[in-house]
Motif scaffolding. Sequence first.
Motif, PDB file in Angstrom:
ATOM      1  N   VAL A   6       1.030  -6.619   6.205  1.00 14.56           N
ATOM      2  CA  VAL A   6       0.196  -5.758   5.725  1.00 14.56           C
ATOM      3  C   VAL A   6      -1.410  -6.681   5.617  1.00 14.56           C
ATOM      4  O   VAL A   6      -2.637  -6.084   6.094  1.00 14.56           O
ATOM      5  N   VAL A   7      -1.087  -7.811   5.197  1.00 12.30           N
ATOM      6  CA  VAL A   7      -2.587  -8.656   5.346  1.00 12.30           C
ATOM      7  C   VAL A   7      -3.008  -8.790   6.499  1.00 12.30           C
ATOM      8  O   VAL A   7      -4.126  -8.499   6.874  1.00 12.30           O
ATOM      9  N   LEU A   8      -2.345  -8.971   7.598  1.00 12.10           N
ATOM     10  CA  LEU A   8      -2.767  -9.114   8.997  1.00 12.10           C
ATOM     11  C   LEU A   8      -3.549  -7.782   9.533  1.00 12.10           C
ATOM     12  O   LEU A   8      -4.494  -7.924  10.152  1.00 12.10           O
ATOM     13  N   ASP A   9      -2.636  -6.660   9.253  1.00 10.88           N
ATOM     14  CA  ASP A   9      -3.292  -5.309   9.633  1.00 10.88           C
ATOM     15  C   ASP A   9      -4.630  -5.429   8.846  1.00 10.88           C
ATOM     16  O   ASP A   9      -5.414  -4.736   9.599  1.00 10.88           O
ATOM     17  N   VAL A  10      -4.639  -5.488   7.545  1.00  9.44           N
ATOM     18  CA  VAL A  10      -6.078  -5.242   6.968  1.00  9.44           C
ATOM     19  C   VAL A  10      -7.143  -6.223   7.581  1.00  9.44           C
ATOM     20  O   VAL A  10      -8.317  -5.647   7.750  1.00  9.44           O
ATOM     21  N   LEU A  11      -6.840  -7.227   7.775  1.00  5.37           N
ATOM     22  CA  LEU A  11      -7.916  -8.368   8.383  1.00  5.37           C
ATOM     23  C   LEU A  11      -8.185  -7.981   9.493  1.00  5.37           C
ATOM     24  O   LEU A  11      -9.275  -7.921   9.882  1.00  5.37           O
ATOM     25  N   THR A  48     -11.296  -3.274   7.395  1.00  3.51           N
ATOM     26  CA  THR A  48     -11.798  -2.230   6.378  1.00  3.51           C
ATOM     27  C   THR A  48     -11.035  -2.778   5.115  1.00  3.51           C
ATOM     28  O   THR A  48      -9.964  -3.200   5.103  1.00  3.51           O
ATOM     29  N   ALA A  49     -11.146  -2.013   4.117  1.00  6.32           N
ATOM     30  CA  ALA A  49     -10.645  -2.082   2.671  1.00  6.32           C
ATOM     31  C   ALA A  49      -9.134  -1.657   2.930  1.00  6.32           C
ATOM     32  O   ALA A  49      -8.904  -0.611   3.744  1.00  6.32           O
ATOM     33  N   PRO A  50      -8.230  -2.060   2.330  1.00  3.78           N
ATOM     34  CA  PRO A  50      -6.756  -1.733   2.143  1.00  3.78           C
ATOM     35  C   PRO A  50      -6.636  -0.312   1.500  1.00  3.78           C
ATOM     36  O   PRO A  50      -7.504   0.148   0.859  1.00  3.78           O
TER      37      PRO A  50
END
Length: 108
Positions: A32-37, A41-43
């Motif tokens: 999840v963190v890698l996808d957001v980074l 954009t905001a989660p």
Amino acid sequence: MDRPDKALGELCAASAWEMEQLRSQMQTLEDVVLDVLERGTAPTSQELRSLQDFDLVIQTLSGLSGFYKRVQAQVDKSGPADLPAAAAGVTLEKLRERLRAAGSLTSA
């Protein structure tokens, strides 16, 4: 304990299961963190709900750490471990119940 080797084996199995659950949760959180980074954009609301699992992972690790510290203190003080008493100090109810259920642990 009637069979300390059996209780110890079941406690090890329960601990291994807990560790595997934590590993799986951490893998999901990393994704999840890698996808957001990567997206920059905001989660999303779903990602934010997933990120709340960081708190559960921290609480679970703290509960396990405290449990094993209490077991070690019991062994250092009196020899036999009172595993149900050590589990009683775990504040996460579901974790406490899983530790207690590991072989229906009884005191020595």
